[in-house]
Write an enzyme that holds these catalytic residues in place. Structure first.
Site, mmCIF file in Angstrom:
data_model
loop_
_atom_site.group_PDB
_atom_site.id
_atom_site.type_symbol
_atom_site.label_atom_id
_atom_site.label_comp_id
_atom_site.label_asym_id
_atom_site.label_seq_id
_atom_site.Cartn_x
_atom_site.Cartn_y
_atom_site.Cartn_z
ATOM 1 N N ARG A 1 -8.120 6.256 10.466
ATOM 2 C CA ARG A 1 -6.896 5.910 11.195
ATOM 3 C C ARG A 1 -6.052 4.913 10.396
ATOM 4 O O ARG A 1 -4.831 5.006 10.360
ATOM 5 C CB ARG A 1 -7.284 5.337 12.566
ATOM 6 C CG ARG A 1 -6.133 4.938 13.438
ATOM 7 C CD ARG A 1 -5.328 6.162 13.867
ATOM 8 N NE ARG A 1 -4.052 5.775 14.433
ATOM 9 C CZ ARG A 1 -2.975 5.491 13.720
ATOM 10 N NH1 ARG A 1 -2.994 5.546 12.401
ATOM 11 N NH2 ARG A 1 -1.856 5.153 14.321
ATOM 12 N N TYR B 1 -3.726 19.972 17.400
ATOM 13 C CA TYR B 1 -4.629 18.910 17.842
ATOM 14 C C TYR B 1 -5.233 19.250 19.212
ATOM 15 O O TYR B 1 -6.455 19.222 19.394
ATOM 16 C CB TYR B 1 -3.893 17.551 17.926
ATOM 17 C CG TYR B 1 -4.524 16.645 18.956
ATOM 18 C CD1 TYR B 1 -5.779 16.078 18.735
ATOM 19 C CD2 TYR B 1 -3.907 16.406 20.195
ATOM 20 C CE1 TYR B 1 -6.390 15.292 19.704
ATOM 21 C CE2 TYR B 1 -4.505 15.622 21.158
ATOM 22 C CZ TYR B 1 -5.744 15.070 20.912
ATOM 23 O OH TYR B 1 -6.346 14.310 21.870
ATOM 24 N N HIS B 2 -4.346 19.563 20.178
ATOM 25 C CA HIS B 2 -4.865 19.863 21.518
ATOM 26 C C HIS B 2 -5.815 21.071 21.469
ATOM 27 O O HIS B 2 -6.810 21.126 22.190
ATOM 28 C CB HIS B 2 -3.706 20.110 22.492
ATOM 29 C CG HIS B 2 -2.963 18.854 22.883
ATOM 30 N ND1 HIS B 2 -1.774 18.474 22.300
ATOM 31 C CD2 HIS B 2 -3.243 17.885 23.781
ATOM 32 C CE1 HIS B 2 -1.353 17.325 22.842
ATOM 33 N NE2 HIS B 2 -2.224 16.946 23.741
ATOM 34 N N LYS C 1 -9.368 20.203 20.693
ATOM 35 C CA LYS C 1 -10.127 19.703 21.850
ATOM 36 C C LYS C 1 -10.678 20.863 22.685
ATOM 37 O O LYS C 1 -11.760 20.762 23.268
ATOM 38 C CB LYS C 1 -9.235 18.827 22.730
ATOM 39 C CG LYS C 1 -8.753 17.554 22.059
ATOM 40 C CD LYS C 1 -9.877 16.547 21.953
ATOM 41 C CE LYS C 1 -9.364 15.187 21.574
ATOM 42 N NZ LYS C 1 -10.440 14.221 21.370
ATOM 43 N N VAL D 1 -2.667 7.213 27.267
ATOM 44 C CA VAL D 1 -3.069 5.822 27.512
ATOM 45 C C VAL D 1 -1.892 4.893 27.189
ATOM 46 O O VAL D 1 -1.157 5.128 26.237
ATOM 47 C CB VAL D 1 -4.275 5.448 26.618
ATOM 48 C CG1 VAL D 1 -4.746 4.029 26.900
ATOM 49 C CG2 VAL D 1 -5.419 6.438 26.840
ATOM 50 N N THR E 1 13.988 7.076 23.481
ATOM 51 C CA THR E 1 14.065 8.441 22.946
ATOM 52 C C THR E 1 13.394 9.454 23.881
ATOM 53 O O THR E 1 12.260 9.873 23.653
ATOM 54 C CB THR E 1 13.386 8.505 21.558
ATOM 55 O OG1 THR E 1 12.044 7.992 21.689
ATOM 56 C CG2 THR E 1 14.137 7.671 20.531
#
Ligand code: NAD
Ligand code: USQ
Length: 360
Positions: free
Chosen positions: A35, A181-182, A185, A211, A253
């Site tokens: 990260r 990405y999703h 999962k 979050v 935005t």
């Protein structure tokens, strides 16, 4: 409990590791600092200056008198994962260690492939390590509400009762993810469910919403314990971004009409949800799914709430509607169930609010 937190240097993993340690569990952190590397790649940075992991851990020992063991390495390396399982012998593995930004996974082929290999292979290695070294270990895996997409029916917690041609069954809820990405999962969820079935692994898939926030009681104890706070357009999540935009006088935005509705939760609820899942483990062979969020808002509602909060602070906040860079429904029905964690005792820091999508 002996709890291994994979991805324990990240935004959700770090405060979770501290919370679990504070609660008296023996905690180990696993991370390879990917990260921090992606920040360098993107030229982005957490707003809060995070300390290196060894400094964080020393600070935690200083303020709490407790120690957290750390294992630095890549969970896509099976030998590394196996060695940690042998050394730590976890009762529970909480798995946060994935590439988690939808926009990052959509940059190009390389980023899509990286995201899926990193996430799917990492999770497969954890599943194989559980089978080989710690078959009774409970896997608590971070999934995402985005696995479901935005169907025009109520979203259930993992499974739906279906009647078809006169017969009835309870089947996995249909998945319509919106990014590579999703999708990773969804692939994870299938692999986990399969391993529960064939090897008797016990697993909880936490389909977490977006979050927000950064501070928990534990990270507030010392400057070196501060959590990361991302606001860039790749890793910054929507409410965190809107707050920073309001603070610096940048127009908020909102992508498109702003009717995109999602489940949200305070980071202080994330850590509590994880402990609840750990303390109430799935049975051997059971694959459970909890929808982990406490509030539901549209993007435009969030923008208006931030505008109102800014006004109280004397800030002049404006809202922009930019062309949506994502392929997603800007107006849609959204009603997702989220009672299973509450049934285990979660009382939320959030407003507990379910606001109807005003655009739709
Ligand atoms: P994050 O990127 O801040 O943390 C993930 C951590 O995992 C990082 O420290 C990273 O270095 C580590 N990691 C990644 N790949 C690794 C590998 N192969 N080996 C070892 N370590 C590795 O992300 P986060 O926001 O803390 O999210 C944690 C989890 O929760 C993710 O799985 C994410 O999909 C899920 N989630 C997050 C949110 C959110 O709003 N942040 C919402 C829903 C679900
Ligand atoms: N959005 C804006 N303006 C912005 C940023 C985002 O309107 O400046 C909109 C997006 O178009 C989207 C919504 O806000 O409709 C949420 O976007 P996000 O970037 O906050 O969240 P998302 O991409 O969905 O991903 C985040 C986490 C991910 C987690 C997911 C939970 O990065 O790890 O899985 O939230 S969920 O949304 O439930 O799938």
């Amino acid at each position: 409990m002996r709890i291994l937190v994979l991805g324990g240097d990240g935004y959700c993993g770090w405060p979770t590791a501290l919370y679990l340690s504070h609660k008296g569990h023996e905690v180990g952190i696993v991370d390879n600092f990917f990260r921090r590397l992606w920040d360098h790649e993107l030229g982005a940075m957490t707003l809060t200056p995070i300390a290196p992991l060894p400094d964080r851990l020393r600070a935690w020992t200083k303020v709490s008198g407790k120690s957290i063991e750390s294992f630095v390495g890549d969970i896509t390396d099976y030998e590394f994962v196996g060695n940690i399982f042998k050394a730590f012998e976890p009762d529970t593995v909480v798995h946060f260690a994935e590439q988690r930004a939808a926009p990052y996974s959509m940059i190009d082929r390389q980023h899509a492939v990286f995201t899926q290999v990193n996430n799917v292979v990492g999770t497969l290695n954890v599943l194989f390590a559980i089978k080989e070294f710690q078959p009774d270990c409970h896997l608590v895996k971070l999934g995402t509400m985005g696995e479901y997409g935005t169907p025009n029916i109520d979203i259930e917690e993992g499974f739906i009762k279906i009647q078809h041609n006169g017969r009835e069954d309870v089947l996995p809820f249909p998945k319509q993810p919106g990014s590579f990405y999703h999708l990773s999962k969804v692939h994870d969820s299938h692999n986990i469910a399969f391993c529960c079935k064939i090897w008797g692994v016990r697993a909880t898939d936490l389909n977490q919403g977006v979050v927000y926030g950064t501070v928990t009681d534990e990270v507030a104890l010392h400057a070196s314990l501060v959590n990361r706070f991302d606001y860039d357009e790749v890793f910054g999540t929507v409410l965190n971004r809107f707050c920073v935009q309001a603070a610096i006088g940048h127009p908020i935005t909102v992508y498109g009409k702003g009717g995109q509705t999602r489940g949200f939760l305070d980071i202080r609820d994330t850590v509590r949800c994880i402990e609840l899942a750990c303390l109430h483990p799935a049975q051997r062979g059971e694959f459970r799914v909890f929808n982990q969020f406490t509030e539901q808002f549209s993007v435009l509602q969030l923008a208006r709430m931030v505008e109102a909060a800014g006004k109280k602070l004397g800030l002049k906040v404006t809202i922009d509607h930019l062309p949506d860079p994502r392929v997603e429904a800007e107006e849609h029905y959204y009603n997702a169930k989220h009672t299973k964690l509450a049934d285990l005792g979660l009382s939320s820091y959030g407003h507990g609010q379910r606001v109807e999508n005003e655009v739709a």
